[in-house]
Design a protein around this motif. Structure first.
Motif, PDB file in Angstrom:
ATOM      1  N   LEU A 178       0.832  -1.199   0.000  1.00  0.00           N
ATOM      2  CA  LEU A 178       0.000   0.000   0.000  1.00  0.00           C
ATOM      3  C   LEU A 178       0.874   1.259   0.000  1.00  0.00           C
ATOM      4  CD1 LEU A 178      -2.626  -0.990   2.731  1.00  0.00           C
ATOM      5  CD2 LEU A 178      -3.074  -0.742   0.283  1.00  0.00           C
ATOM      6  N   PRO A 179       0.384   2.355  -0.600  1.00  0.00           N
ATOM      7  CA  PRO A 179       1.110   3.622  -0.508  1.00  0.00           C
ATOM      8  C   PRO A 179       1.293   4.013   0.946  1.00  0.00           C
ATOM      9  CG  PRO A 179      -0.654   3.775  -2.129  1.00  0.00           C
ATOM     10  CD  PRO A 179      -0.851   2.476  -1.408  1.00  0.00           C
ATOM     11  N   PHE A 180       2.329   4.796   1.220  1.00  0.00           N
ATOM     12  CA  PHE A 180       2.648   5.162   2.592  1.00  0.00           C
ATOM     13  C   PHE A 180       1.468   5.847   3.278  1.00  0.00           C
ATOM     14  CE2 PHE A 180       4.619   7.490   6.051  1.00  0.00           C
ATOM     15  CZ  PHE A 180       5.588   6.615   6.505  1.00  0.00           C
ATOM     16  N   SER A 181       0.793   6.759   2.557  1.00  0.00           N
ATOM     17  CA  SER A 181      -0.336   7.481   3.150  1.00  0.00           C
ATOM     18  C   SER A 181      -1.469   6.533   3.526  1.00  0.00           C
ATOM     19  CB  SER A 181      -0.842   8.559   2.189  1.00  0.00           C
ATOM     20  OG  SER A 181      -1.252   7.987   0.957  1.00  0.00           O
ATOM     21  N   LYS A 182      -1.724   5.539   2.665  1.00  0.00           N
ATOM     22  CA  LYS A 182      -2.765   4.546   2.961  1.00  0.00           C
ATOM     23  C   LYS A 182      -2.356   3.678   4.143  1.00  0.00           C
ATOM     24  CE  LYS A 182      -5.916   4.998  -0.382  1.00  0.00           C
ATOM     25  NZ  LYS A 182      -7.370   5.111  -0.150  1.00  0.00           N
ATOM     26  N   ALA A 183      -1.088   3.325   4.184  1.00  0.00           N
ATOM     27  CA  ALA A 183      -0.581   2.504   5.290  1.00  0.00           C
ATOM     28  C   ALA A 183      -0.727   3.240   6.615  1.00  0.00           C
ATOM     29  CB  ALA A 183       0.883   2.137   5.036  1.00  0.00           C
ATOM     30  N   VAL A 240      -9.496  -1.715   1.936  1.00  0.00           N
ATOM     31  CA  VAL A 240      -8.848  -0.430   1.710  1.00  0.00           C
ATOM     32  C   VAL A 240      -9.311   0.121   0.378  1.00  0.00           C
ATOM     33  CG1 VAL A 240      -6.662   0.798   1.552  1.00  0.00           C
ATOM     34  CG2 VAL A 240      -6.843  -1.243   3.005  1.00  0.00           C
ATOM     35  N   GLY A 241      -9.997   1.252   0.417  1.00  0.00           N
ATOM     36  CA  GLY A 241     -10.507   1.860  -0.806  1.00  0.00           C
ATOM     37  C   GLY A 241      -9.405   2.516  -1.615  1.00  0.00           C
ATOM     38  N   ASP A 242      -9.568   2.525  -2.930  1.00  0.00           N
ATOM     39  CA  ASP A 242      -8.620   3.156  -3.840  1.00  0.00           C
ATOM     40  C   ASP A 242      -9.250   4.421  -4.393  1.00  0.00           C
ATOM     41  OD1 ASP A 242      -6.961   3.910  -5.976  1.00  0.00           O
ATOM     42  OD2 ASP A 242      -6.271   1.851  -6.224  1.00  0.00           O
ATOM     43  N   GLU A 250      -7.549  -5.687   0.141  1.00  0.00           N
ATOM     44  CA  GLU A 250      -7.926  -6.280   1.420  1.00  0.00           C
ATOM     45  C   GLU A 250      -6.674  -6.672   2.188  1.00  0.00           C
ATOM     46  OE1 GLU A 250     -10.570  -9.537   0.891  1.00  0.00           O
ATOM     47  OE2 GLU A 250     -12.305  -8.278   0.410  1.00  0.00           O
ATOM     48  N   VAL A 251      -6.669  -6.361   3.464  1.00  0.00           N
ATOM     49  CA  VAL A 251      -5.546  -6.699   4.337  1.00  0.00           C
ATOM     50  C   VAL A 251      -6.089  -7.475   5.524  1.00  0.00           C
ATOM     51  CG1 VAL A 251      -3.684  -5.821   5.788  1.00  0.00           C
ATOM     52  CG2 VAL A 251      -4.258  -4.629   3.661  1.00  0.00           C
ATOM     53  N   LYS A 252      -5.517  -8.629   5.780  1.00  0.00           N
ATOM     54  CA  LYS A 252      -5.947  -9.416   6.934  1.00  0.00           C
ATOM     55  C   LYS A 252      -5.581  -8.685   8.228  1.00  0.00           C
ATOM     56  CE  LYS A 252      -5.548 -13.972   4.731  1.00  0.00           C
ATOM     57  NZ  LYS A 252      -4.889 -15.306   4.788  1.00  0.00           N
TER      58      LYS A 252
END
Length: 399
Positions: A248-253, A276-278, A286-288
Motif C-alpha cells: 500500500l502507498p505510505f499514506s494509505k498505510a 482499503v478503498g482506492d 484487502e488486508v488481513k
C-alpha cells in the motif's frame, strides 16, 4: 507581589512542530494562552535534514501560536532529541584537607565540578547537568551536606550531551524566525515535568515518549533521574513496515495503522479483513487484520525491547509507580497492553495537572513534551536565570 510570567515551549518533532504559550501566574498556576501547530516537513528521526522546509514549518507554527495567544513571541524553550544525545551518570568525590573535618560550600562545589566533568567526544556539547544526590564518606544524602562532619564529600550527576552541530542547527532554525532560545531541554526530561509528580518519582517511574521518528525515555528511581536517552525508531517505522509488506502507498498505510491497527496481541481483535478503498477508482485492496496487527506489534515489541536493554540492570524492579506513555504513537490501540506485557508494570497516560486554558484536544499525550517545556521554564524561572551563557558557547549569535 510577584508578577505573572509568559513562557513559550517549542518542539520540532518528526511528525509535528508545536509551539505552546503559557502564563505562569503569581500563585504558581499555569494557564495555556495559545498553541500553534504545523505538520513537520524536513525532520527525520528527530533531526533536521532539510533546513528551509523546517524553517517554514516553524514559522507557520509561530504565526499560529501568536494569533491564538495574542502574544508577540520573542524567545522559546526548545526541546531537542535525536539518537546522538546520551545521558550518563557520573560521581565526583572530594577529600577534605587533613586539617579540616567539617564540610563547607567550597568542598561541595569541588565535588560538583568533578562530577560534572564527564569526558565527552570533541564534537559533543553538554545539554544538562542534573544533580542526583550527595554523599559523605559513602553515605548518601538527599540534600547538600554543608555543615556535616566527614572526610570525603561526593556529588552525583546525570549528564546529558549531544553532537554540537546537530544542536546548533536547531538553534539556528529558531534564531532565523527571529527568536531567542532561552534554554535547551532534552525532550524526555521536558515530558517528565508533566508526566510525573514527586510521589511518582520517589516510587520509581519510567516515561516513554514515542513519536513519529523517535522513542525518548527517562527513568526515575528514588526521586532521581537514573537514565535517559533516545532510540531512533517511532510510529513512522510501523507505517513503513505496513507499506513494505502490503504494498500500500505510505499514506494509505498510515491511515490503516491509525484507524484499524491494534498492538495488544488479542486474537479476538485480529479476526477478518480490512478493506482499503482506492481513490483512483480501482478495486479495493484487502488486508488481513492478523497480518496488520502482527506487523504493528512486532515493531513495537522490538522498540520497547531495545529500550529495555538500555535501562540499568535491575532498574525495572525499582519502578514502583509504573510506566507513563506519551507521544502520538502511544495512542495506538493495544499499546498499553503491549507495554504491560513487556515491563510488567502499571501503565499510565499522563494528563496535564493544574493547568487552565487548555483546549480538550490539548490533553492528548502527543502534546506532553510541549507542555513539559512550560513546566521546565517555570522551574528555571524560580531557581535560576536561563543559560544564555551556555548558548553563546555553542551558538555565538545567541543573545
Amino acid at each position: 507581589m510577584a508578577r505573572t510570567k509568559i513562557h513559550v515551549g517549542l518542539e520540532i518533532g518528526t511528525s509535528k512542530i508545536c509551539m505552546v504559550v503559557g502564563e505562569v501566574k503569581s500563585d504558581g498556576s499555569v494557564k495555556i494562552l495559545g498553541v500553534g501547530q504545523s505538520k513537520s516537513v524536513g525532520v527525520r528521526k528527530g533531526e533536521i535534514y532539510d533546513f528551509p522546509q523546517v524553517r517554514a514549518c516553524v514559522k507557520d507554527a509561530l504565526v499560529k501560536a501568536e494569533d491564538a495567544s495574542d502574544v508577540e513571541i520573542g524567545s522559546v524553550f526548545l526541546a531537542v532529541t535525536g539518537s546522538h544525545i546520551q545521558g550518563v551518570n557520573h560521581q565526583g568525590s572530594f577529600r577534605l584537607p587533613d586539617s579540616e573535618d567539617t564540610i563547607d560550600a567550597d568542598h561541595v562545589r569541588e565535588a560538583k565540578e568533578i562530577a560534572r566533568a564527564v569526558t565527552i567526544p570533541p564534537d559533543h556539547v553538554y545539554l544538562h547537568h542534573v544533580p542526583r544526590r550527595f554523599g559523605v564518606d559513602g553515605f548518601h544524602q538527599a540534600s547538600s551536606p554543608v555543615g556535616l562532619t566527614g572526610r570525603t564529600v561526593e556529588a552525583d550527576y546525570h549528564v546529558v550531551h549531544g553532537i554540537r552541530s546537530r544542536i546548533e542547527n536547531q538553534i539556528k532554525c529558531v534564531r532565523e524566525m527571529p527568536l531567542d532560545v532561552d534554554d535547551l531541554v532534552f525532550s524526555p526530561i521536558a515530558t517528565a515535568q508533566v508526566a510525573l509528580n514527586r510521589e511518582a518519582r520517589d516510587r520509581g517511574a519510567l516515561v516513554i515518549d514515542i513519536g513519529g521518528g523517535t522513542t525518548d525515555y527517562a527513568l526515575y528511581v528514588d526521586g532521581m533521574i537514573e537514565a535517559s536517552g533516545c532510540i531512533p525508531v517511532g510510529g513512522d517505522h510501523i507505517t513503513n513496515d505496513i507499506h513494505l509488506v502490503t504494498g500500500l502507498p505510505f499514506s494509505k498505510a498510515e491511515l490503516l495503522k491509525v484507524r484499524e491497527g491494534d498492538a495488544s496481541g488479542d486474537a479476538a481483535r485480529s479476526v477478518g479483513v480490512v478493506k482499503v478503498g482506492d481513490e483512483k477508482g480501482f478495486a479495493e485492496a484487502e488486508v488481513k487484520r492478523q497480518l496488520l496487527n502482527d506487523i504493528i506489534r512486532q515493531r513495537l515489541e522490538e522498540t520497547l525491547g531495545l529500550l529495555l536493554k538500555r535501562l540499568p540492570d535491575g532498574s525495572v524492579d525499582k519502578i514502583g509507580t509504573g510506566v507513563f506513555l506519551a507521544g502520538g504513537t502511544s495512542l495506538m490501540r493495544g499499546f498499553g497492553e503491549l507495554a504491560h506485557d513487556i515491563f510488567r508494570r502499571d501503565i499510565y497516560r499522563p494528563e496535564p495537572p493544574e493547568l487552565s486554558g487548555v483546549q480538550a484536544s490539548f490533553k492528548d499525550p502527543q502534546f506532553t513534551t510541549a507542555l513539559g517545556l512550560i513546566r521546565y521554564a517555570q522551574i528555571v524561572e524560580s531557581e535560576r536565570s536561563p543559560k544564555r551563557g551556555f548558548l553563546r558557547k555553542i551558538w555565538p549569535f545567541a543573545r
